[in-house]
Design an enzyme around this catalytic site. Sequence first.
Site, PDB file in Angstrom:
ATOM      1  N   GLY A 160      27.098  25.482  53.129  1.00 14.00           N
ATOM      2  CA  GLY A 160      27.651  25.278  51.401  1.00 14.00           C
ATOM      3  C   GLY A 160      29.077  26.281  51.731  1.00 14.00           C
ATOM      4  N   ASP A 161      29.165  26.895  50.545  1.00 15.39           N
ATOM      5  CA  ASP A 161      30.731  27.839  50.828  1.00 15.39           C
ATOM      6  C   ASP A 161      30.138  29.275  51.000  1.00 15.39           C
ATOM      7  OD1 ASP A 161      29.222  28.516  48.945  1.00 15.39           O
ATOM      8  OD2 ASP A 161      30.364  28.621  47.020  1.00 15.39           O
TER       9      ASP A 161
END
Length: 313
Positions: A150-151
């Site tokens: 993800g981030d």
Amino acid sequence: VALSRERADGFRAAFERELRIKNAAGEYRWISDHGRPFFDLDGRFGGFIGAASDITDRKRMEMELRYQALHDPLTSLPNRSLLMDRISRAQERSQRHPESRFALVFIDLDRFKVINDSLGHLVGDKLLASCGARLNEAIRGLDTLARFGGDEFIVLLEEVSSLGETIKIVKRIRDKLKFPFVIDDKELWVTASFGIVMGGGRPVRAEELLRNANIAMYDAKKLGRGRFKVFSDKMLVKAMSWMNLENELRTGLINDEFQLLFQPIVDAADYRLLGFEALLRWRHPLRGVLGPAEFIHIAEESGQIVEIGHQAL
């Protein structure tokens, strides 16, 4: 020189090997070479019979597949598998050399979901790739930056002398995000929350180090954007208590442990009854009656506040 079959079997056995050669054009090629000895009718060794073939394309494909298995396709950074291997190696080095320390830094981009939802995943992916490249510029050559998912990014800082040196590097990494990213002619500003855990000393599994760095990162995120926190054992105790209470909340909803107390609202002038205020209480089977201050914040973050609200209504 003729050899007997007995000597040839031991000294001139069949072989299969791969080797790299450099041709006249200066290009490296991979060769697969195999052979077996042959003998004449009198049993004398006559040499080898076999073949050699160019396997350069196969080798390149193997290396490409190996690279893809260990790197994130979006950012080309090491992925979780490669990171875990390097953390384990750092642990092994610290056991052989007690003075050797390392650190893990858990990085989570603040409010990245807003960018994804408003501008789309394509812009979000470009921003992640740009963030990865910029973060990679801020670390030293011996360190590892990995995309965890993800981030989320992880930095493995090798051979750090102290927590102070680690914090100095983290601040340098954070400063790299101060300037805007230009994605599809749009200026995007990004901040990140950082969780730090020191490694070395007593042996700790890589999974535990990552968990602790993640806990510290969430503590940093609660302080606001662009902050960092260093892990402590108190954070782990708090996180475990939080998780247990969240699980008990689910059980409490199923077992109908939440009740309302009704406090009358009275007009101070003539003491007329105007209505009632509904007060939520959790009749915990072990801890007794708990007020909202002890569980509402957990219910809100876990999303269970919706079900509690339905039961209250």
